[in-house]
Design an enzyme around this catalytic site. Structure first.
Site, PDB file in Angstrom:
ATOM      1  N   ASN A   1       2.555   6.235  -1.981  1.00  0.00           N
ATOM      2  CA  ASN A   1       3.617   7.241  -1.888  1.00  0.00           C
ATOM      3  C   ASN A   1       4.673   7.189  -2.987  1.00  0.00           C
ATOM      4  O   ASN A   1       5.162   8.221  -3.418  1.00  0.00           O
ATOM      5  CB  ASN A   1       4.333   7.125  -0.544  1.00  0.00           C
TER       6      ASN A   1
ATOM      7  N   LEU B   1       0.813  -1.206   0.000  1.00  0.00           N
ATOM      8  CA  LEU B   1       0.000   0.000   0.000  1.00  0.00           C
ATOM      9  C   LEU B   1       0.856   1.270   0.000  1.00  0.00           C
ATOM     10  O   LEU B   1       0.522   2.254  -0.647  1.00  0.00           O
ATOM     11  CB  LEU B   1      -0.933  -0.012   1.214  1.00  0.00           C
ATOM     12  N   CYS B   2       2.004   1.214   0.703  1.00  0.00           N
ATOM     13  CA  CYS B   2       2.807   2.442   0.772  1.00  0.00           C
ATOM     14  C   CYS B   2       3.408   2.772  -0.587  1.00  0.00           C
ATOM     15  O   CYS B   2       3.564   3.941  -0.945  1.00  0.00           O
ATOM     16  CB  CYS B   2       3.878   2.332   1.854  1.00  0.00           C
ATOM     17  N   THR B   3       3.722   1.744  -1.375  1.00  0.00           N
ATOM     18  CA  THR B   3       4.213   1.988  -2.731  1.00  0.00           C
ATOM     19  C   THR B   3       3.125   2.651  -3.556  1.00  0.00           C
ATOM     20  O   THR B   3       3.355   3.659  -4.227  1.00  0.00           O
ATOM     21  CB  THR B   3       4.622   0.663  -3.412  1.00  0.00           C
TER      22      THR B   3
END
Ligand SMILES: [Zn+2]
Lengths: 444, 535
Positions: free
Chosen positions: A215, A210-212
């Site tokens: 962000n 999810l962070c990829t």
């Protein structure tokens, strides 16, 4: 023996040669006679699961291998993108039931064939329906459905004093394709490796962190996932969930993905890619489906007639580089979830820390279980207790608070049994907890 | 809902219909398919099964040549013939049945035997993209094979009998640009970066990055940095052996910054850098296979007849000679990194690939001109594809079926030492061809003739083997008996299996994607096994 003029027709001369003449490579039980073809035509009932790429081929192949008592089950309707391979369907059939159109086509083309369509889910039927078949062939693209029918056939096995009653076995033949690769396998429930014995064949789908996505997107796929997972729920342009078949939805996702890609200087977002990511499309061609279905149909014929020894028990196929096939025997797994009859024990490292939601994650993510949305109940001090069930709204609301409780807080002990119900099986799985950490503190 | 940016491209019905296959061979593959013209000789069950899996994905057109009339037995094995078509010309009935599958495909038929067509219209078969023949007797196959060999039209010969299948591809030369290999190592050039890449990578001093920057630096940059360190320590050479590579891995692993956490867990990008050691350092030289293509006579001695493949090859060869390596593929595997660092790197790779492809394109156009060919035969898109896939180029050279049949010493004896070898079936099928030529029927066609036919077939096989100088009796009697038991029966599911395989081989020939068989495929449905032989 009833008179059967049909099997003696000249039309079936091809089949009669291999069924009425002795051969050096036939199954030890094979006794050539005209009765075999009679059996194939009048008695042998075969269920084809799925009327898609493989299913259409299977129906054709079986009908021309003499099978007349065919049933086909499929819950889907025909789409334009099916027509490059699902050859029993025409443009005018778009929107109709796959099972019904396929059955009608075969019955019209192959005189005497009686395909019975079932326009529904396999889960809509119970044991009484499945028990009527001699052989079941699967042309499915879903692992969940494969596991479910596998579980059904295993639950139908009869053990008397630990000995398997041979008449309770319904063999299952399973085919699958992806692009130019495919497999065909023969499963004799209770005797050879079943679908769950080989769950490691189906690695869980790759998902992007999810962070990829949020962000540091780098690939066009990251941009599409962002729109799908974050932007759509936030803006909810049509007030519904995404429908991959709705071109307006796909267009919206495409446009938003393009915007995001532009913002990050990422290239390569195309309409086709958006569709592929949103619908998780698996490429498919007519040729591979034809090949795999035909191998499966040959195995049905072998099982029904004993004319040859069956495939033992797994064949992989790939024609990217030349034509490659390899046949090998998959071993039955001693502690298989579905067919081993061995109670499942689940070691728990730290029951004081492990929350119910972690346990559910484990059921979903571990290769051994690969469940979808398991519902958990247990028995505490002789009383049934629902731990968590997500599929029924009222129960979900009532049990949601359990998700953040630890196993100890929920009153579970070393040796407690958890009953797990999931889409992947018609049967309830009983899992016995084994607490590895002996000094369990009582919850305060 | 106002949307400021790009509008969705309107998808045509055609691209929707073909969506699942376009994801495999692309729009350019589909275009070639739609231009193709396929000929089928004999609309047997196998023949129509092959065409079925070609009509569905959308070939341009097909023609069926078949002089037979539909029989009752045909109906029992051939899905595209109906009860009502009994007695009709088989070519006509099958054409009708197949055309229903896809309105985008044109189809016609010739209600004449292939011998007749060969005799009366000499160059008839030369006008197809591929010719497929099923159940064709040897006496017709021989001249057809010679003729198509001379004209360069690919010929696919198939047979389905009982539980046995045979597919033989005859093609003089076939060039594949996109082989679609299953596992391809990334093409990163860290051992030999071009100037722009080197300048970019040299700018980053990985060891002095702060914690946050450190976690965002791409694995590639990390690996490059430690490769330089390694070189400094080892007289300028890169790790080659396993232990040398381990040393480099260790350097990356133990490169914790002073303020780093000491948990011992590596960050994802450092993990990836360690993993890249194996696939990325191996010097990207030119593989022997590719070098052989570049040094092929067809590449070094171009003529006014040379195809675009060989002209581009010649242009590529010059680039390889001047740069010492193939063009950069231009794609970058995904790696943990912040967007800007990753995209900047990616653009460097893409830019270099673009420049090299443009150079090859310009040169190829010049070459075409100098050969007196129209420069239009070279398209920029084709060159781009060519350069991108230059490490997977493949040239298949087959041989002529008529030569195989007249070869007095085929190389089969070594296979026959293995009693399980499917080569036995090849020998038996060759015997079967002779049986058909001699007796004009299949062995075992009549119930009371099975045993006598076994003897006759054995004799014919014995003769063949002695002609080939193979020790007799080398074939298994059981297998001969089994084939006679079939009496020429065609089992639908066996034909359907072969039909699928053969259709895909034809698609490979048309699209120049994926590697075809070379040259003989045998399928045994009894044991569910298959094998490919070069004969
Ligand atoms: Zn099992």
């Amino acid at each position: 023996m009833t008179e059967n003029p049909d099997s003696s027709q000249k039309r079936w001369g091809h089949l009669r040669k291999v069924l009425e003449r002795p051969g050096p490579f036939s199954h030890p039980d094979f006794e050539p006679s005209s009765e075999i073809l009679d059996f194939v035509m009048t008695t042998c009932k075969v269920l084809v699961i799925g009327a898609g790429g493989l299913g259409c081929e299977l129906l054709k192949d079986l009908a021309l291998m003499g099978f007349k008592q065919l049933h086909v089950i499929d819950m889907d309707t025909i789409e334009l993108s099916n027509l490059n391979r699902q050859f029993l369907f025409r443009h005018k059939d778009i929107g109709s039931s796959k099972a019904e159109v396929a059955a009608a086509f075969i019955n019209k083309r192959v005189k005497g064939c009686q395909v019975v369509p079932h326009f529904c889910k396999i889960q809509d039927y119970d044991e009484t329906f499945y028990r009527q078949f001699h052989i079941i062939v699967c042309g499915l693209d879903s692992i969940v459905a494969r596991r479910w029918i596998n579980g059904m056939l295993i639950s139908m096995l009869n053990y008397e004093d630990g000995t398997l009653d041979q008449t309770s076995i319904i063999p299952m033949i399973d085919g699958g394709t992806e692009g130019f690769k495919g497999h065909a396998r023969v499963i004799v429930p209770g005797i050879s490796a079943c679908i769950d014995c080989t769950l490691d064949l189906y690695p869980p789908q790759v998902t992007y962190p999810l962070c990829t996505i949020a962000n540091t997107p780098r690939l066009p796929e990251h941009c599409i996932e962002y729109v799908k997972i974050i932007q759509w729920p936030k803006e909810n342009p049509w007030g519904t969930v995404i429908d991959g078949d709705d071109s307006q939805h796909i267009s919206w996702i495409y446009e938003k993905s393009m915007e995001r890609a532009l913002q990050f200087n990422i290239t390569g977002v195309t309409y086709r890619l958006v569709q592929g990511v949103v619908k998780n499309i698996i490429p498919a061609v007519a040729s591979t489906n034809a090949t795999i279905a035909a191998i499966c149909a040959t195995e049905v014929f072998k099982l029904a007639t004993s004319c040859c020894v069956s495939l033992n028990n797994y064949l992989v196929f790939n024609d990217v580089d030349g034509i490659y096939s390899y046949t090998f025997e998959y071993e039955k797994k001693d502690d298989c979830l579905a067919c081993s009859q061995i109670p499942q024990t689940l070691p728990i490292k730290d029951p004081n820390k492990m929350k119910l939601k972690n346990l559910i994650e484990l059921f979903c993510e571990s290769t051994t279980y690969q469940m979808k949305n398991p519902g958990l109940t247990t028995n505490i001090d002789g009383k049934n207790k629902t731990l968590y069930i997500s599929t029924i709204k009222s129960i979900e609301e009532r049990t949601r608070e359990n998700l953040n409780k630890t196993l100890v807080e929920l009153g579970l002990k070393d040796g407690s049994e958890i009953m797990v119900v999931d889409l992947t099986s018609p049967n309830t799985l009983i899992v016995k907890l084994k607490f590895l950490n002996e000094d369990v503190e009582m919850s305060s | 809902m106002a949307s400021p940016s790009p509008k969705s491209p309107e998808q045509s019905d055609k691209s929707k219909k073909y969506d699942r296959q376009l994801r495999l061979w692309g729009d350019h593959g589909q275009k070639l398919l739609e231009k193709s013209k396929i000929c089928l000789i004999n609309a047997t069950a196998l023949g129509t099964e092959i065409l079925k899996s070609l009509v569905l994905p959308g070939i341009g057109a097909f023609t069926i040549v078949d002089g037979e009339k539909v029989t009752e037995e045909d109906i029992g094995s051939n899905f595209f013939l109906e009860e009502t078509s009994i007695g009709m010309p088989r070519a006509q009935a099958a054409t009708q049945g197949l055309l229903e599958l896809n309105p985008d495909v044109r189809g016609d038929y010739i209600d004449e035997s292939p011998e007749h067509v060969m005799a009366h219209t000499q160059d008839f078969f030369n006008n197809f993209t591929v010719v497929i023949a099923t159940a064709l007797p040897e006496k017709v196959l021989m001249p057809l094979s010679r003729q198509l060999w001379a004209t360069g039209v690919p010929l696919v010969v198939c047979r389905s009998i009982g539980f046995l299948g045979y597919v033989r591809l005859q093609i003089k030369e076939h060039c594949v640009v996109e082989a679609h290999p299953d596992n391809e190592a990334p093409d990163l050039r860290l051992d030999k970066p071009w100037p722009a890449l080197r300048t970019h990578l040299d700018k980053v001093d990985v060891s002095s990055l702060g914690t946050k920057e450190r976690s965002h630096v791409p694995a590639l940059t990390i690996l490059y940095y430690y490769m330089q360190k390694y070189k400094e320590m080892h007289g300028g050479s890169l790790p080659k052996t396993r232990s040398e590579k381990d040393e480099l891995r260790k350097m990356i692993r133990t490169s914790l910054p002073p303020d780093g956490d000491t948990s011992g867990a590596l960050e994802e990008n450092y993990e990836q850098a360690v993993r890249f050691v194996n696939v990325c350092i191996n010097s990207i030289g030119v593989s022997a296979q590719i070098q052989a293509i570049l040094d092929d006579e067809r590449c070094t001695n171009l003529t006014s007849e040379s195809s675009s493949f060989w002209i581009i090859c010649a242009a590529l060869r010059e680039l390889v000679q001047s740069e010492g390596s193939l063009p950069v593929r231009g794609s970058l595997p995904d790696m943990a990194a912040d967007t800007t660092s990753y995209v900047t790197l990616q653009q460097l790779y893409q830019r270099q690939a673009q420049l090299q492809a443009e150079a090859v394109y310009r040169r190829a156009v010049q070459i075409a001109r100098s050969l007196g060919q129209s420069p239009d035969i070279i398209s920029e898109a084709e060159v781009k594809l060519f350069c991108k896939h230059s490490s997977e180029l493949y040239v298949l050279r087959g041989n002529c079926i008529a030569d195989e049949y007249q070869n007095s010493s085929p190389n089969i004896a070594p296979y026959l030492e293995d009693p399980e070898s499917l080569m036995f079936y090849y020998v038996i099928l060759r015997g079967l061809e002779r049986f058909i030529s001699e007796y004009n029927t299949y062995p075992g066609q009549f119930d009371d003739q099975v045993e006598p036919d076994v003897l006759k077939l054995k004799t014919l096989i014995g003769k063949l083997l002695s002609e080939w100088g193979c020790p007799t009796p080398v074939t298994s009697d059981d297998r001969v008996h089994e084939v006679c038991r079939y009496g020429g029966a065609e089992l639908h599911s066996v034909s359907a299996m072969l039909g699928g395989c053969t259709a895909h081989e034809v698609i490979k020939l048309i699209t120049h994607q994926y590697k075809p068989i070379n040259n003989t495929f045998i399928y045994d449905a009894i044991t569910s096994t298959s094998a490919t032989f070069f004969l």
